[in-house]
Structure formats: C-alpha cells, structure tokens
Design a protein around this motif. Structure first.
Motif, PDB file in Angstrom:
ATOM      1  N   PRO A 114      31.645 -11.489 113.454  1.00 20.33           N
ATOM      2  CA  PRO A 114      31.403 -10.078 113.142  1.00 20.33           C
ATOM      3  C   PRO A 114      32.440  -9.199 113.832  1.00 20.33           C
ATOM      4  O   PRO A 114      32.890  -9.497 114.928  1.00 20.33           O
ATOM      5  CB  PRO A 114      30.008  -9.808 113.681  1.00 20.33           C
ATOM      6  CG  PRO A 114      29.591 -11.018 114.427  1.00 20.33           C
ATOM      7  CD  PRO A 114      30.569 -12.109 114.201  1.00 20.33           C
ATOM      8  N   ALA A 115      32.821  -8.145 113.148  1.00 16.78           N
ATOM      9  CA  ALA A 115      33.807  -7.195 113.672  1.00 16.78           C
ATOM     10  C   ALA A 115      33.162  -5.812 113.687  1.00 16.78           C
ATOM     11  O   ALA A 115      31.959  -5.678 113.485  1.00 16.78           O
ATOM     12  CB  ALA A 115      35.065  -7.226 112.809  1.00 16.78           C
ATOM     13  N   VAL A 140      31.547 -14.658 105.686  1.00 17.16           N
ATOM     14  CA  VAL A 140      30.143 -14.870 105.332  1.00 17.16           C
ATOM     15  C   VAL A 140      30.091 -16.139 104.500  1.00 17.16           C
ATOM     16  O   VAL A 140      30.877 -16.311 103.557  1.00 17.16           O
ATOM     17  CB  VAL A 140      29.560 -13.686 104.521  1.00 17.16           C
ATOM     18  CG1 VAL A 140      28.137 -13.989 104.074  1.00 17.16           C
ATOM     19  CG2 VAL A 140      29.612 -12.400 105.340  1.00 17.16           C
ATOM     20  N   THR A 141      29.177 -17.041 104.862  1.00 17.41           N
ATOM     21  CA  THR A 141      28.989 -18.250 104.060  1.00 17.41           C
ATOM     22  C   THR A 141      27.622 -18.194 103.400  1.00 17.41           C
ATOM     23  O   THR A 141      26.655 -17.682 103.967  1.00 17.41           O
ATOM     24  CB  THR A 141      29.092 -19.531 104.912  1.00 17.41           C
ATOM     25  OG1 THR A 141      28.076 -19.522 105.908  1.00 17.41           O
ATOM     26  CG2 THR A 141      30.465 -19.656 105.554  1.00 17.41           C
ATOM     27  N   VAL A 142      27.564 -18.729 102.190  1.00 16.13           N
ATOM     28  CA  VAL A 142      26.324 -18.826 101.434  1.00 16.13           C
ATOM     29  C   VAL A 142      26.202 -20.274 100.973  1.00 16.13           C
ATOM     30  O   VAL A 142      27.077 -20.771 100.256  1.00 16.13           O
ATOM     31  CB  VAL A 142      26.321 -17.867 100.227  1.00 16.13           C
ATOM     32  CG1 VAL A 142      25.015 -17.997  99.449  1.00 16.13           C
ATOM     33  CG2 VAL A 142      26.547 -16.434 100.677  1.00 16.13           C
ATOM     34  N   SER A 143      25.135 -20.947 101.408  1.00 13.69           N
ATOM     35  CA  SER A 143      24.955 -22.365 101.094  1.00 13.69           C
ATOM     36  C   SER A 143      23.704 -22.579 100.253  1.00 13.69           C
ATOM     37  O   SER A 143      22.646 -22.023 100.540  1.00 13.69           O
ATOM     38  CB  SER A 143      24.833 -23.182 102.382  1.00 13.69           C
ATOM     39  OG  SER A 143      25.985 -23.028 103.174  1.00 13.69           O
ATOM     40  N   ALA A 144      23.856 -23.399  99.216  1.00 16.62           N
ATOM     41  CA  ALA A 144      22.739 -23.784  98.355  1.00 16.62           C
ATOM     42  C   ALA A 144      23.160 -25.001  97.548  1.00 16.62           C
ATOM     43  O   ALA A 144      24.332 -25.149  97.181  1.00 16.62           O
ATOM     44  CB  ALA A 144      22.344 -22.650  97.420  1.00 16.62           C
ATOM     45  N   TYR A 154      33.239 -16.591 102.011  1.00 13.56           N
ATOM     46  CA  TYR A 154      33.868 -15.318 101.677  1.00 13.56           C
ATOM     47  C   TYR A 154      34.591 -14.804 102.926  1.00 13.56           C
ATOM     48  O   TYR A 154      33.954 -14.600 103.962  1.00 13.56           O
ATOM     49  CB  TYR A 154      32.818 -14.288 101.245  1.00 13.56           C
ATOM     50  CG  TYR A 154      32.029 -14.717 100.025  1.00 13.56           C
ATOM     51  CD1 TYR A 154      32.506 -14.462  98.749  1.00 13.56           C
ATOM     52  CD2 TYR A 154      30.813 -15.383 100.165  1.00 13.56           C
ATOM     53  CE1 TYR A 154      31.785 -14.852  97.628  1.00 13.56           C
ATOM     54  CE2 TYR A 154      30.084 -15.776  99.049  1.00 13.56           C
ATOM     55  CZ  TYR A 154      30.580 -15.506  97.790  1.00 13.56           C
ATOM     56  OH  TYR A 154      29.866 -15.893  96.676  1.00 13.56           O
ATOM     57  N   VAL A 155      35.895 -14.606 102.808  1.00 11.68           N
ATOM     58  CA  VAL A 155      36.681 -14.132 103.940  1.00 11.68           C
ATOM     59  C   VAL A 155      37.148 -12.711 103.657  1.00 11.68           C
ATOM     60  O   VAL A 155      37.786 -12.444 102.636  1.00 11.68           O
ATOM     61  CB  VAL A 155      37.900 -15.043 104.216  1.00 11.68           C
ATOM     62  CG1 VAL A 155      38.675 -14.546 105.432  1.00 11.68           C
ATOM     63  CG2 VAL A 155      37.456 -16.485 104.415  1.00 11.68           C
ATOM     64  N   SER A 156      36.824 -11.805 104.587  1.00  8.15           N
ATOM     65  CA  SER A 156      37.256 -10.413 104.467  1.00  8.15           C
ATOM     66  C   SER A 156      38.779 -10.342 104.477  1.00  8.15           C
ATOM     67  O   SER A 156      39.457 -11.263 104.939  1.00  8.15           O
ATOM     68  CB  SER A 156      36.716  -9.593 105.636  1.00  8.15           C
ATOM     69  OG  SER A 156      35.323  -9.498 105.571  1.00  8.15           O
ATOM     70  N   ASP A 191      42.767 -19.271 110.036  1.00 11.04           N
ATOM     71  CA  ASP A 191      41.899 -19.320 111.212  1.00 11.04           C
ATOM     72  C   ASP A 191      40.456 -18.944 110.878  1.00 11.04           C
ATOM     73  O   ASP A 191      39.511 -19.562 111.377  1.00 11.04           O
ATOM     74  CB  ASP A 191      42.434 -18.394 112.305  1.00 11.04           C
ATOM     75  CG  ASP A 191      43.785 -18.838 112.838  1.00 11.04           C
ATOM     76  OD1 ASP A 191      44.199 -20.003 112.602  1.00 11.04           O
ATOM     77  OD2 ASP A 191      44.455 -17.999 113.487  1.00 11.04           O
ATOM     78  N   GLN A 192      40.277 -17.936 110.043  1.00 16.58           N
ATOM     79  CA  GLN A 192      38.921 -17.514 109.664  1.00 16.58           C
ATOM     80  C   GLN A 192      38.230 -18.598 108.837  1.00 16.58           C
ATOM     81  O   GLN A 192      37.039 -18.862 109.010  1.00 16.58           O
ATOM     82  CB  GLN A 192      38.950 -16.190 108.901  1.00 16.58           C
ATOM     83  CG  GLN A 192      39.408 -15.003 109.719  1.00 16.58           C
ATOM     84  CD  GLN A 192      38.517 -14.695 110.902  1.00 16.58           C
ATOM     85  OE1 GLN A 192      37.332 -15.015 110.921  1.00 16.58           O
ATOM     86  NE2 GLN A 192      39.087 -14.063 111.917  1.00 16.58           N
ATOM     87  N   LEU A 193      38.977 -19.237 107.947  1.00 18.78           N
ATOM     88  CA  LEU A 193      38.410 -20.346 107.169  1.00 18.78           C
ATOM     89  C   LEU A 193      37.980 -21.482 108.092  1.00 18.78           C
ATOM     90  O   LEU A 193      36.905 -22.067 107.926  1.00 18.78           O
ATOM     91  CB  LEU A 193      39.422 -20.860 106.146  1.00 18.78           C
ATOM     92  CG  LEU A 193      39.656 -19.970 104.932  1.00 18.78           C
ATOM     93  CD1 LEU A 193      40.936 -20.377 104.218  1.00 18.78           C
ATOM     94  CD2 LEU A 193      38.464 -20.025 103.988  1.00 18.78           C
TER      95      LEU A 193
END
Length: 161
Positions: A46-47, A54-58, A65-67, A89-91
């Motif tokens: 968080p910034a 944000v990751t969404v798993s199902a 999702y990378v800003s 790095d974010q990934l």
C-alpha cells in the motif's frame, strides 16, 4: 428514451442480477461455496492513498493488477528502464514475473512517434520477443507529478498457490 425501451433495459439488467443470485443459490445447494465466497483479494505494498499491487484469486488462478509504475530520472530512456524495473519488483512481491503479464499499458507525456523506437528497445531488454502481452501505448498531456514522463501499469495472471 421511450418508456418501453427503459423498461426493457431494466428487465435485462435485472435478469443479469437474478442469474448471479440463482447461480450462487445453486452452488450453495450443491454444497459448493458461492462465487463471492471463493474470491480472495490481497493488497500488496500500500502507498499514499492507493495500493501498488492487488491480487484476486479464484478457481486456481490469480490475477495481479499493478498500479502505474514511474521512475524519476533525467531522460525518457532512464525513466522507461526505471518504470520497467519497478514493475518487475512489484510483480515479484505478488509472486509473478514479467512473462506472466497479459496486458501492459504505457503512458508517455508529450509522446512523439520517434519515442516508439526507444520504447521498443527498452521493452526488449525486459521481455522476450515471443508471447508478448497485449499492449497499449498512449501519449498523454501529463502524469500525476511533472517530473514523470512515463507510467507503466500491467495485469498478470498466475496459478494460485
């Protein structure tokens, strides 16, 4: 809009909502959790006022999702390299790699056609030539802060752990 068209549109919208509710009820009746119960979200890094990832798993898959990533530097080339490195790095923080990206959006301030070759050459340093993600490159008037000339955001898909 004529009243009849409005009523038809409302019935259509309500049908979609009823379908989701019905599918959830059927899933519960069959002993499976409802769709909303099977989705997991994680907010990574968080910034100030937003989240970097944000990751969404199902259903065994995780969408990452990378800003938009930026990098303060003196040249467009250095900002591109820095933004791609930050994206990498974010990934990694989400357990993903650049090769997991399925959609890449790049924004360049005051874009000119000669920027395309520079963009491609820097991108080639980070991505293999085969199986590149779907991509969009957009010229924009400005980004959040005047010192940024490039912003790169991405969506990746990986197998859930």
């Amino acid at each position: 809009m004529p009243r009849e068209r409005v009523n038809r549109w409302l019935r259509h919208r309500a049908t979609g909502a009823r379908t989701v509710i019905l599918m959830s009820l059927l899933a519960v009746a069959a002993g499976r959790p409802a769709l909303a119960d099977t989705i997991e979200r994680a907010f990574i890094n968080p910034a100030a006022g937003y989240t970097q990832v944000v990751t969404v798993s199902a259903n065994g898959l995780t969408t990452v999702y990378v800003s938009g990533q930026v990098s303060p530097a003196d040249s467009l080339e250095a900002q591109l390299r820095g933004a791609f490195a930050s994206l990498r790095d974010q990934l990694a923080a989400a357990g993903a790699k650049l090769t997991d990206i399925v959609k890449l959006n790049t924004y360049i301030v005051d874009y000119k056609t000669e920027h395309l070759e520079l963009f491609k050459s820097v991108r080639d340093e980070f991505f293999p030539k085969e199986n590149r993600p779907a991509s969009t490159l957009v010229g924009v008037a400005a980004l959040a802060l005047p010192e940024y000339s490039v912003e790169i955001e991405a969506t990746a898909v990986i197998a859930s752990e």
